[in-house]
Design a protein around this motif. Structure first.
Motif, PDB file in Angstrom:
ATOM      1  N   TRP A 161      -9.847  -2.303   0.650  1.00  0.00           N
ATOM      2  CA  TRP A 161      -9.262  -2.489  -0.677  1.00  0.00           C
ATOM      3  C   TRP A 161      -9.962  -3.612  -1.426  1.00  0.00           C
ATOM      4  CZ3 TRP A 161      -6.648  -6.916  -2.374  1.00  0.00           C
ATOM      5  CH2 TRP A 161      -6.006  -6.810  -3.608  1.00  0.00           C
ATOM      6  N   PHE A 182       0.803  -1.225   0.000  1.00  0.00           N
ATOM      7  CA  PHE A 182       0.000   0.000   0.000  1.00  0.00           C
ATOM      8  C   PHE A 182       0.839   1.280   0.000  1.00  0.00           C
ATOM      9  CE2 PHE A 182      -3.237  -2.907   1.952  1.00  0.00           C
ATOM     10  CZ  PHE A 182      -4.215  -2.743   0.984  1.00  0.00           C
ATOM     11  N   ARG A 235     -13.297  -2.460  -2.827  1.00  0.00           N
ATOM     12  CA  ARG A 235     -13.104  -1.639  -4.031  1.00  0.00           C
ATOM     13  C   ARG A 235     -12.697  -2.506  -5.216  1.00  0.00           C
ATOM     14  NH1 ARG A 235     -10.222   1.542  -0.298  1.00  0.00           N
ATOM     15  NH2 ARG A 235      -8.255   0.896  -1.244  1.00  0.00           N
ATOM     16  N   LEU A 236     -11.825  -3.471  -4.957  1.00  0.00           N
ATOM     17  CA  LEU A 236     -11.323  -4.337  -6.019  1.00  0.00           C
ATOM     18  C   LEU A 236     -12.452  -5.159  -6.630  1.00  0.00           C
ATOM     19  CD1 LEU A 236      -8.827  -5.479  -7.517  1.00  0.00           C
ATOM     20  CD2 LEU A 236      -8.686  -7.214  -5.718  1.00  0.00           C
ATOM     21  N   GLU A 251      -7.610  -1.958   6.339  1.00  0.00           N
ATOM     22  CA  GLU A 251      -7.225  -1.375   5.058  1.00  0.00           C
ATOM     23  C   GLU A 251      -7.387  -2.393   3.936  1.00  0.00           C
ATOM     24  OE1 GLU A 251      -3.679   1.706   3.897  1.00  0.00           O
ATOM     25  OE2 GLU A 251      -3.113  -0.137   4.926  1.00  0.00           O
ATOM     26  N   PRO A 254      -3.099  -1.840 -11.077  1.00  0.00           N
ATOM     27  CA  PRO A 254      -4.193  -0.967 -10.634  1.00  0.00           C
ATOM     28  C   PRO A 254      -4.475   0.192 -11.577  1.00  0.00           C
ATOM     29  CG  PRO A 254      -2.788  -1.533  -8.791  1.00  0.00           C
ATOM     30  CD  PRO A 254      -2.104  -2.060 -10.017  1.00  0.00           C
TER      31      PRO A 254
END
Length: 239
Positions: free
Chosen positions: A200, A61, A203-204, A196, A227
């Motif tokens: 993620w 990250f 969202r992924l 976190e 990404p």
């Protein structure tokens, strides 16, 4: 240490659901520390474990950490941004540590993941964890047991263990611009990283859904994209 791929991290997150935090930590490290066997990872002192989780987080990250906190003085909600460098600390050089006070001599090791399994809930957990790490106790040269220690000695021993490896109880320096209050807040890298990672993953999966539906790609194909490329394709769909 290697940085796991997006697909690996997704699978790790799935495996870690409904598992205790210490198991999640081992799952993450097993993917990153490919040269270490499971047994060796479980024996890492918790401070060393957390230091490696910090490096894993930096690789996946980035070096900047962002979080929210409430000022304990005025209650202001603060957005915090700090570098992993600010919480990188050296670890102890000895594997067996010594506590001495008023004739009491206690040798102990630092706790590891094996000590966390089966800990009792509530306030007794800290005492149980401490007792599991004790190697030898003498008072004025006479052998003693953990039950022989009074509350003050137990508290001092717990404090000594924390000072011996501050990486196991990281603190971040805080400052409130509204009231100028300064304080130190505990930074739990495992809890932070898992939260976190969960955000993620959500969202992924949205990205996978959008791109698979639009282009007919398989999930593995979408996850194999860097990404920035996923975001570029999503941007094209929205234009």
């Amino acid at each position: 240490m290697q940085t796991p791929s997006a697909l690996q991290m997704l699978h790790l997150w799935e495996q870690g659901q409904d598992r205790p935090p210490w198991v999640r930590a081992l799952l993450l490290l097993e993917a990153a520390e490919t040269g270490m066997e499971h047994a060796a990872l479980t024996r890492l002192p918790l401070g060393e474990r957390d230091a490696r989780l910090l490096e894993l987080r930096a690789g996946f990250f980035g070096e900047t950490l962002s979080s929210l906190a409430d000022c304990p003085a005025c209650g202001e909600r603060l957005e915090l941004n700090f570098s992993i460098d600010e919480v990188r600390l050296p670890g102890p050089t000895a594997t067996l540590l010594l506590f001495e006070s008023n004739g009491l001599c206690v040798s102990y090791r630092l706790p590891d993941s094996t000590d966390l399994e089966g800990l009792p809930p509530g306030p007794d957990a800290t005492r149980a964890l401490l007792e599991a790490c004790l190697q030898d106790i003498t008072r004025e040269g006479v052998p003693a047991t953990f039950a022989d220690l009074n509350e003050a000695e137990v508290a001092a021993l717990i404090a000594h263990m924390g000072e011996a490896d501050p990486r196991a109880d990281l603190k971040a320096a805080m400052h409130c611009p509204t009231c100028s209050h300064r304080w130190s807040a505990r930074f739990d890298i495992l809890g932070f990283l898992w939260e976190e990672l969960s955000a993620w993953v959500r969202r992924l999966l949205v990205e996978v859904h959008v791109l698979a539906r639009a282009y007919g790609w398989r999930e593995d194909d979408v996850l194999a994209l860097p990404p920035w490329r996923r975001q570029y394709y999503i941007g094209l769909l929205r234009s």
